[in-house]
Design a protein around this motif. Structure first.
Motif, mmCIF file in Angstrom:
data_model
loop_
_atom_site.group_PDB
_atom_site.id
_atom_site.type_symbol
_atom_site.label_atom_id
_atom_site.label_comp_id
_atom_site.label_asym_id
_atom_site.label_seq_id
_atom_site.Cartn_x
_atom_site.Cartn_y
_atom_site.Cartn_z
ATOM 1 N N MET A 89 -4.976 -3.925 -6.224
ATOM 2 C CA MET A 89 -4.142 -3.840 -5.034
ATOM 3 C C MET A 89 -3.140 -2.694 -5.177
ATOM 4 S SD MET A 89 -5.288 -6.041 -2.971
ATOM 5 C CE MET A 89 -3.956 -5.997 -1.780
ATOM 6 N N MET A 90 -2.599 -2.534 -6.365
ATOM 7 C CA MET A 90 -1.659 -1.433 -6.571
ATOM 8 C C MET A 90 -2.375 -0.098 -6.428
ATOM 9 S SD MET A 90 0.700 -0.646 -9.919
ATOM 10 C CE MET A 90 -0.764 -0.333 -10.883
ATOM 11 N N GLN B 108 -5.144 0.495 -4.751
ATOM 12 C CA GLN B 108 -5.514 0.682 -3.351
ATOM 13 C C GLN B 108 -4.335 1.175 -2.535
ATOM 14 O OE1 GLN B 108 -7.178 -3.008 -2.110
ATOM 15 N NE2 GLN B 108 -9.244 -2.524 -2.862
ATOM 16 N N ALA B 109 -3.171 0.629 -2.837
ATOM 17 C CA ALA B 109 -1.986 1.089 -2.121
ATOM 18 C C ALA B 109 -1.717 2.564 -2.426
ATOM 19 C CB ALA B 109 -0.776 0.228 -2.503
ATOM 20 N N GLU B 110 -1.827 2.929 -3.716
ATOM 21 C CA GLU B 110 -1.643 4.335 -4.059
ATOM 22 C C GLU B 110 -2.710 5.212 -3.408
ATOM 23 O OE1 GLU B 110 -1.647 4.594 -8.244
ATOM 24 O OE2 GLU B 110 0.254 3.506 -8.534
ATOM 25 N N GLU C 137 -4.286 4.610 -0.635
ATOM 26 C CA GLU C 137 -3.999 4.692 0.790
ATOM 27 C C GLU C 137 -2.887 5.718 1.044
ATOM 28 O OE1 GLU C 137 -4.515 3.855 4.796
ATOM 29 O OE2 GLU C 137 -5.717 3.386 3.033
ATOM 30 N N VAL D 184 -9.460 -1.263 3.416
ATOM 31 C CA VAL D 184 -8.839 -1.880 2.255
ATOM 32 C C VAL D 184 -9.384 -3.304 2.124
ATOM 33 C CG1 VAL D 184 -6.697 -2.589 1.177
ATOM 34 C CG2 VAL D 184 -6.800 -0.491 2.537
#
Length: 1594
Positions: A1571-1572, A1574-1576, A1578, A1592
């Motif tokens: 999740m971290m 994926q956030a980066e 994105e 996502v």
């Protein structure tokens, strides 16, 4: 009487003579029906007979179903599972069903029905009988067999089939009934429920879980636990699921290379199955059915029958043997031995105590005529074709297909071979006896051969003659004349029947050839089938009987000497109902029988004495019969294989007759004491049949008889030959004008004419045959050409490489279809309009849209393209516009998404759809039409390239032929001017047949291997033409001045060529030819020098010419090879293009197939949706019907309860009437009466499970009628009640009148109690039925819910099929980066991107990689230098350490005086004293020896220890083995590792739980990290150009 005539097809005349007879025994060759009736009784049926066999007592009873009381034949049978009760149906229209109790053969009145026939019967465990009607309705009827009433009747909805199987299960509420059409998969399961007098039938078609169109079910079976099993033809076993109405496979058969019939049954609480591999297997249920045991030693079974209570197992083999399994010996003895497949039988004279049968054409069996017990049997080596018994002497004759006759004598009830006759190579069909049974006539009817044999047992049988008619024979007889035996026969003259319209007589005289005479009938259209010898003793050779083909009478024919006409002098009426009647004439009686199954016994005056109907007419009637006039026994063999013995009424045989027959038998037995001699030649004729023997014997006799005449004829013939040779020589040497024609010396003109006529006839015959063959070949060729060749506009053509082994094939092209062209044009117009009107408004869900575009798209108004005038643009402009649009994207991407490589080779029309656009069936049809046009254009494109290559080959072939001709000329020139000859022969290329397909339909003269036929007129015309040409040539030769002058001056040519000059030889000078060298003068020498110069010059010129030829040969050869290579290279390129074109066509076809599959999926989902909706509607209808049925059954149950209350009220009234009747008597009497009133016979109601049985018992008690179909427990109750009703053991205070009054009231009370009990049982049955239907109602509701869920699933699948598209991509193989394994679900989240994007990213990655590699190389070099420096430093440190160690060693050495002295002596060159050295060596040797001895001692000690250890090990091994045995025995009882295994399992579970917890923690950590990331990612994506749509993960 009329009713009987109509039913039994017996004429009114025969009705008065129908005899009552007793069936003594029957032999079932092939039972038609087999069933168990009760626990110990098995019933066999065939024709009109039913055999009831008790397996426990081994007793038999016979039921004759051939009269009005017991029915007209047996159509089908059914036995009760627990009671000894049998039901069978008549074999006629509107049949009755008869019930019979098998233990005492008590019959019940027949059950009636309105069906044409009944094909199957079966009992339930209760009192229901089920019947299945035949053609045309195939309805199911339910009887209550105790009362005879029809409970229900309904149509089954299945087609009529004779091979139907109807079986009821082991259950009472509800009752399950299975209906199967054998050898099909059509199976229907019926559920029957009873509610009082109402019977409810509910049928469901059964489906099989393994839907195989080849599935064939041949048998059904119910187990005792209520399960239903099915067996298919391959041995697979299926079990019925009552909830889903399906058959599930529980046992899979082993594959077998051969396929035989399968069988199974329920035996000993398991399945007994014989599969197609002939292996018998027994399965027991342990959660699943597992193999218990198997066997392969038993014969092949076709049917198996077993009783669930007694475990009797009866089987029928493939040879129709009936076997009974013996559990004690594990064998299969015959239940009725040697009875299968009986084809012939005969009665053994003179006592007629034995009968002989031929079974399976290979077994001879003797039976006792009174009891039917087997006396003796013999097995033959080869199958026999016919059996005949002599009516006077006790022996039989067997005929075989090898042309052999064998005689077997019946001596003291034992069969013994007597002799044999090898008559012919043809099979012997029939054997008859004539003339006091001393003449044997054997016939081969198909070959027309009749052999007449004379003799008696104990003597020599002689073959009198062999009649060779050379035509098929219908029948024959042999009668004795005054001086010869006469053979009358009917030749087959009909093309359709075995009958003839004339008679032929052969006179058989000893040692002479038979003579023939033909008799014609008065009516030439009359056909006869059989002949019989007349019973009259006078004129037996001129009067005989004949059976006509077209009527049922018997004709008496007469022939007279000197006439050729056979007249009918008398007619006898047979009284049979069908034609083709056979007769048996005896001195005491006349028998007639036929296809109607009737046997008529007449006396010698043709008066009817007895009429019997032992066999049924539907089975083909009777094929053979025999009568014993002494014991009045009639034996018949039917076409159904049933052999039976019936005893007719009549007086018993007298003792005097018995004594006479015994004496005659003893007299005949004396004949067999001597050997009987047949025909068995020895010596050179050994193994030769009689026909060949007679022919060879005749040849030998003629050779001996005409030996001298033959010698004289040969001598005369040789003399004539010598004279003829002399005359021929004189004729040839004489003058021409005196020579005779060669045919003048032909001494056998007749032979010449015969050969000429034969040759002419053969030529004409061959000509007619060839003309017909040619006409048929032309017709067939024209038909093939018209159907397969003419419709092709451009046939397939092959193009082979020149001097190569590969070819290229063109495409066949059909003529243009105008309808398809018009359709394509219309599609293009539609697509143009669609493109104009909906280009910007079409829905393309595969196109990525932003949220703003998604919101604005539904609100947008329809718009047209601005260039509306583009509707009328031509095709080229459309293609240019489309190409301009395609240029925006990469062309490879366009081709990949198009789905085929067609755009690489041709311009596309504007009518095609993209793959994702095709959604409707109309779009699929249009796409298919456009695709077919594109494929045709692609084929035409290739054919054009192919034609260009063909033209090039034509050109190259011409060049090659010219060059080869030049090469041959060069080789010839070189060979002319060289001594060494060259044998090179250039080979010209040829066109193959498949390169010129048009030659297939033509025949060139060069293809015909023979010269064409020239008629005489054509030959005359050709001769005159040739004569004219010769005359003109001679005229031209008369004026040849110019040619002769040219030949003289210039050697026949106008221009002299250099090579021609080189061919000319230099003429030698005259002096060289005429003078000697010593006589030469100056002039001669000058001429010689000039000649030598000319010769040298000619040689040099020829050498130069040869050099020029060699150079030209190399040049032409190189040109030829280059031309061939150039063409073959182009052909290879064309082959590659053909492969590419084939790939494009395959892609296009695959794309069309995908569209079809897509349409089929849509159609399948639509059909599934409709089916689900129909099932919902049907289920709702069934639910409503079930609710209505439950409502009606509730009212019916209420009525039965009211009836029960009425019966209870009547019972109370009877109770009151008892008290009122006896209230005036004394208390003592009243007490005794009360005890007697309450006394009841013991009745076990657990054994009586039906209310009808109780009602029947109550009826018997009330009316004192005879019980018809009550069984043991009911009869015992009635019997005990009758004993109680007797005035026996009654107290004296009760008189007889009072007791009778008590009995009357007690019977009323018992009747009322039984009726109440029966009504209660009916109410319980009704309530159970109601409960069952309530359960069905709830199941229907649950099923409706399931159907709704299924409908939702189908609709969801339909939507998913519309959303999930399948696209075909065309990609180069090198660019396919996906693995070719795994499942498609592995790529559900895959994203398809353009290759250019990937290549750009790869270029950036590659450039960065180069930089990284360069930096890594620099770092590597730097690290390498550091490591070298470190290694050098370490090396120096190690060298310093070594020097320090060496210095220490040197410093530690001490110099003793011995060493100093040794060094001084060594420096001075002196040697050490020898004595000291030798002494030292001696000391060393002694020390070494001591050490060796010490070591030997130690070794010996070790050996002793090793031996001791080995002995100890052996002892320990024995102890270990004993301990292991004890451990194994204990481990068999208790597992020693059980604790360890349990501990290991607990540790494994603990480790698994710990591992699971660790993995859960790891997954949680991974998820948080993902999740971290994926956030980066994105955030990084938002800072770049948005190329890919990324989602996502949740």
């Amino acid at each position: 009487m009329d009713h009987i005539t109509k039913r039994y097809s017996v004429s009114p005349i025969l009705q008065h003579h129908l005899s009552t007879y007793t069936t003594l025994w029957v032999k079932f060759s092939k039972p038609q029906h087999v069933t168990f009736a009760g626990r110990d009784t098995i019933c066999l049926t065939n024709g009109c007979q039913i055999l009831v066999h008790n397996l426990s007592t081994r007793t038999e009873q016979i039921i004759n179903a051939n009269n009005e009381q017991l029915g007209d034949g047996v159509s089908c049978v059914g036995g009760h599972k627990t009671h000894p009760l049998l039901a069978y149906a008549e074999r006629r229209e509107s049949p009755r069903v008869f019930l019979v109790r098998t233990n005492d053969l008590i019959y019940a009145p027949g059950l009636k029905c309105n069906f044409i026939d009944i094909s199957a019967l079966t009992f339930s465990d209760s009192e229901l009988l089920f019947g299945l009607s035949g053609y045309p309705e195939c309805s199911l009827v339910v009887w209550k067999w105790r009362t005879g009433e029809i409970m229900s009747e309904t149509a089954t909805g299945m087609f009529f089939d004779k091979n139907v199987y109807l079986k009821c299960g082991f259950s009472t509420q509800p009752i399950y009934l299975s209906q199967l059409i054998i050898n099909t998969s059509e199976l229907k399961m019926w559920e029957i429920a009873c509610c009082g007098k109402r019977c409810i039938l509910k049928g469901e078609m059964v489906t099989f879980a393994a839907e195989d169109p080849r599935l064939r079910i041949n048998q059904l079976m119910w187990s005792t636990d209520g399960s239903c099993f099915a067996l298919d033809t391959t041995g697979n076993v299926f079990k019925y699921d009552f909830d889903t109405y399906t058959m599930n496979n529980i046992i899979t058969a082993n594959p077998s290379p051969i396929t035989i019939s399968t069988a199974f049954c329920w035996w000993k609480n398991g399945l007994l199955v014989q599969g197609s591999d002939k292996t018998l297997r027994h399965y027991l249920k342990d959660k699943e059915y597992k193999l218990h045991w198997s066997s392969t030693k038993q014969p092949h079974f076709t049917k198996m029958y077993a009783t669930p209570k007694r475990d009797h197992l009866v089987v029928i083999t493939s040879t129709d043997d009936l076997l009974l399994y013996e559990a004690n010996t594990h064998t299969y003895p015959h239940l009725r031995s040697d009875e299968s497949a009986i084809t012939h039988f005969e009665l053994i004279p003179p006592q007629n105590e034995l009968i002989i049968t031929l079974g399976k054409n290979i077994t001879l069996s003797l039976w006792d005529t009174a009891t039917g017990v087997l006396v003796h049997s013999v097995t033959l080596d080869i199958p026999a074709t016919h059996l005949a018994c002599n009516a006077t002497y006790p022996y039989v004759t067997l005929s075989f297909s090898t042309g052999v006759l064998k005689l077997y004598g019946v001596i003291r009830k034992v069969l013994q071979p007597l002799c044999q006759f090898n008559l012919t190579k043809s099979p012997i069909d029939e054997v008859k006896y004539f003339e006091q049974n001393k003449i044997i006539a054997a016939v081969s009817k198909d070959q027309g051969e009749i052999f007449v044999i004379e003799g008696v047992p104990g003597g020599k049988f002689k073959v009198l003659a062999g009649v060779l008619h050379d035509a098929q024979i219908a029948d024959y007889i042999v009668v004795g004349g005054r001086s010869c035996l006469k053979v009358f026969l009917i030749p087959v003259t009909s093309d359709r029947y075995l009958a003839g319209n004339k008679l032929i007589r052969y006179c058989v005289i000893r040692h002479q050839e038979p003579t023939m005479k033909t008799y014609h009938l008065e009516n030439s259209d009359k056909l006869y089938t059989n002949l019989y010898v007349s019973r009259h003793q006078t004129n037996r050779d001129r009067v005989f009987y004949a059976s006509p083909f077209d009527n049922k009478n018997l004709h008496e024919l007469e022939v007279k000497r000197g006439e050729t006409l056979a007249r009918i002098i008398n007619r006898f009426r047979s009284n049979h109902m069908l034609r083709h009647i056979h007769y048996v004439f005896d001195s005491h009686f006349v028998l007639s029988f036929g296809y109607d199954g009737i046997v008529i016994l007449r006396n010698v005056n043709w008066e009817i004495e007895h009429v019997l109907v032992p066999h049924h007419r539907f089975d083909g009637g009777i094929i053979s019969t025999a009568y014993d006039p002494y014991n009045h026994r009639l034996f018949t063999l039917g076409r159904d294989g049933l052999l039976m013995c019936n005893e007719l009424p009549g007086s018993a045989i007298s003792s005097r007759t018995q004594a006479l027959l015994y004496a005659k038998n003893e007299e005949l037995m004396d004949l067999f004491k001597t050997n009987t001699i047949g025909f068995n030649p020895r010596g050179i004729y050994e193994g030769v049949n009689w026909l060949d023997y007679k022919r060879l014997l005749k040849i030998d006799q003629e050779r001996l008889q005409f030996k001298d005449q033959r010698k004289q004829i040969i001598e005369n013939f040789n003399a004539i030959k010598e004279v003829a040779v002399i005359l021929l020589n004189h004729n040839l040497e004489g003058p021409k004008n005196e020579r005779l024609e060669l045919q003048e010396f032909n001494l056998d003109l007749q032979r010449k004419e015969d050969l000429t006529r034969a040759a002419t006839y053969n030529c004409e015959k061959l000509k007619i045959y060839l003309e017909k063959v040619i006409l048929e070949q032309d017709r067939i060729s024209f038909a093939i050409k018209k159907k397969y060749w003419d419709p092709i506009d451009e046939p397939t053509k092959n193009l082979w490489a020149i001097f190569g082994n590969f070819d290229v094939q063109s495409y066949a092209v059909l003529p243009p279809d105008m309808d398809e062209a018009e359709k394509l044009e219309r599609i293009q117009g539609y697509r143009e309009i669609e493109t104009i009107c909906a280009k910007d408004d079409s829905f393309k869900p595969w196109t990525y849209l932003t949220d703003q575009q998604k919101e604005s798209l539904p609100n947008a108004f329809p718009t047209l393209r601005e260039d509306i005038t583009a509707i009328n643009v031509d095709l080229d402009e459309d293609e240019s516009v489309s190409n301009a649009e395609d240029q925006e994207n990469e062309y490879e991407t366009y081709v990949a998404f198009y789905g085929s490589s067609v755009p690489l080779y041709m311009k596309l029309v504007g009518a095609q759809y993209e793959q994702a656009e095709v959604q409707t069936f109309l779009q699929q049809e249009w796409s298919y039409t456009v695709s077919m046009d594109q494929q045709q254009q692609l084929r035409n494109y290739f054919n054009k390239e192919f034609e260009l290559c063909v033209q090039q080959k034509v050109k190259e072939m011409g060049n090659i032929i010219e060059r080869n001709a030049r090469l041959r000329y060069i080789i010839a020139e070189m060979n002319y001017f060289s001594i060494d000859q060259c044998d090179i022969n250039p080979r010209d290329p040829v066109w193959r047949q498949d390169e010129q397909p048009e030659l297939i339909t033509k025949v060139e003269n060069s293809e015909v291997g023979i010269l064409p036929y020239i008629s005489p007129s054509e030959q005359a015309f050709l001769d005159s033409k040739a004569a004219d040409e010769e005359r003109i040539r001679l005229l031209l030769l008369a004026d040849d001045f110019k040619e002769r002058a040219l030949m003289k001056m210039m050697n026949g040519v106008l221009e002299v060529r250099w090579e021609d000059e080189l061919r000319r030889e230099i003429p030698k000078p005259k002096c060289l030819l005429e003078k000697r060298p010593e006589n030469y003068n100056e002039e001669d020498l000058k001429q010689i020098r000039e000649y030598e110069e000319q010769v040298a010059f000619m040689a040099s010129e020829r050498k130069r010419y040869k050099t020029i030829m060699i150079a030209e040969y190399a040049k032409v050869g190189n040109q030829l090879r280059e031309g061939v290579k150039r063409f073959n290279e182009r052909l290879k390129d064309l082959l590659v293009k053909k492969i590419q074109i084939d790939s494009a066509l395959t892609n296009e076809l695959l794309r069309m197939h995908r569209l079809r599959v897509k349409g089929l999926k849509r159609q399948a989902t639509n059909e599934a949706e409709n089916k689900a909706e129909l099932e919902i509607v049907k289920n709702e209808k069934k639910t409503d019907e079930m609710a209505q049925l439950i409502s009606s059954l509730n009212s019916y149950d209420t009525d039965m309860k009211i009836t029960l209350e009425t019966l209870l009220l009547k019972e109370r009234i009877v109770e009151k009437s008892f008290k009122r009747e006896f209230q005036d008597y004394s208390p003592a009497q009243f007490e005794v009466l009360t005890k007697l009133y309450k006394k009841r016979p013991r009745l076990n109601f657990k054994l009586i499970t039906s209310a009808c049985s109780l009602q029947e018992i109550a009826k018997v008690i009330a009316t004192n009628c005879d019980p018809m179909l009550l069984f043991d427990e009911s009869l015992e109750f009635i019997k005990n009640l009758e004993l109680m009703d007797k005035y026996v053991g009654i107290p004296n205070i009760i008189d007889q009148a009072l007791f009778h009054n008590l009995v009357r009231i007690r019977r009323l009370k018992i009747e009322s109690e039984l009726k109440v009990r029966a009504c209660q049982m009916e109410i319980a049955e009704a309530e159970a039925t109601l409960q069952m239907f309530h359960l069905h109602h709830s199941r229907y509701k649950e099923r409706g819910t399931q159907f709704l869920l299924r409908l939702e699933d189908v609709r969801h699948e339909k939507v998913q099929n519309l959303l999930n598209m399948e696209l075909q991509l065309v990609m180069k193989q090198a660019y396919v980066e996906l693995p070719r394994q795994g499942s498609l679900s592995d790529f559900e989240d895959a994203i398809l991107v353009n290759r250019k994007v990937v290549e750009d990213i790869n270029a950036i990655i590659r450039e960065t990689g180069y930089k990284k590699v360069k930096a890594m190389r620099n770092a590597l070099q730097f690290r390498k230098e550091i490591m070298i420096k470190e290694w050098q430093h370490k090396k120096k440190k190690m060298e310093i350490a070594d020097l320090e160690h060496e210095l220490v060693d040197i410093g530690s050495i001490k110099l003793t005086k011995e060493i100093q002295q040794f060094l001084k002596m060594r420096s001075r060159g002196e040697q050490e004293k020898t004595v000291a050295f030798e002494h030292e060596l001696e000391l060393l040797r002694e020390r070494y020896n001591r050490q060796i001895c010490q070591r030997h001692g130690e070794v010996d000690d070790l050996k002793e220890k090793v031996d001791a250890l080995i002995a100890e090990n052996k002892r320990l091994n024995r102890e270990i083995m004993l301990v292991n045995i004890d451990v194994c025995e204990s481990s068999l009882q208790v597992d020693p590792n059980l604790g360890e295994k349990e501990k290991k399992f607990i540790n494994m579970r603990i480790q698994a739980n710990l591992k699971r917890s660790r993995m859960v923690n790891q997954i949680q950590n991974n998820h948080s990290e993902i999740m971290m990331l994926q956030a980066e990612l994105e955030l990084c994506r938002l800072r770049t150009v948005p190329i890919l749509d990324y989602k996502v993960q949740e």
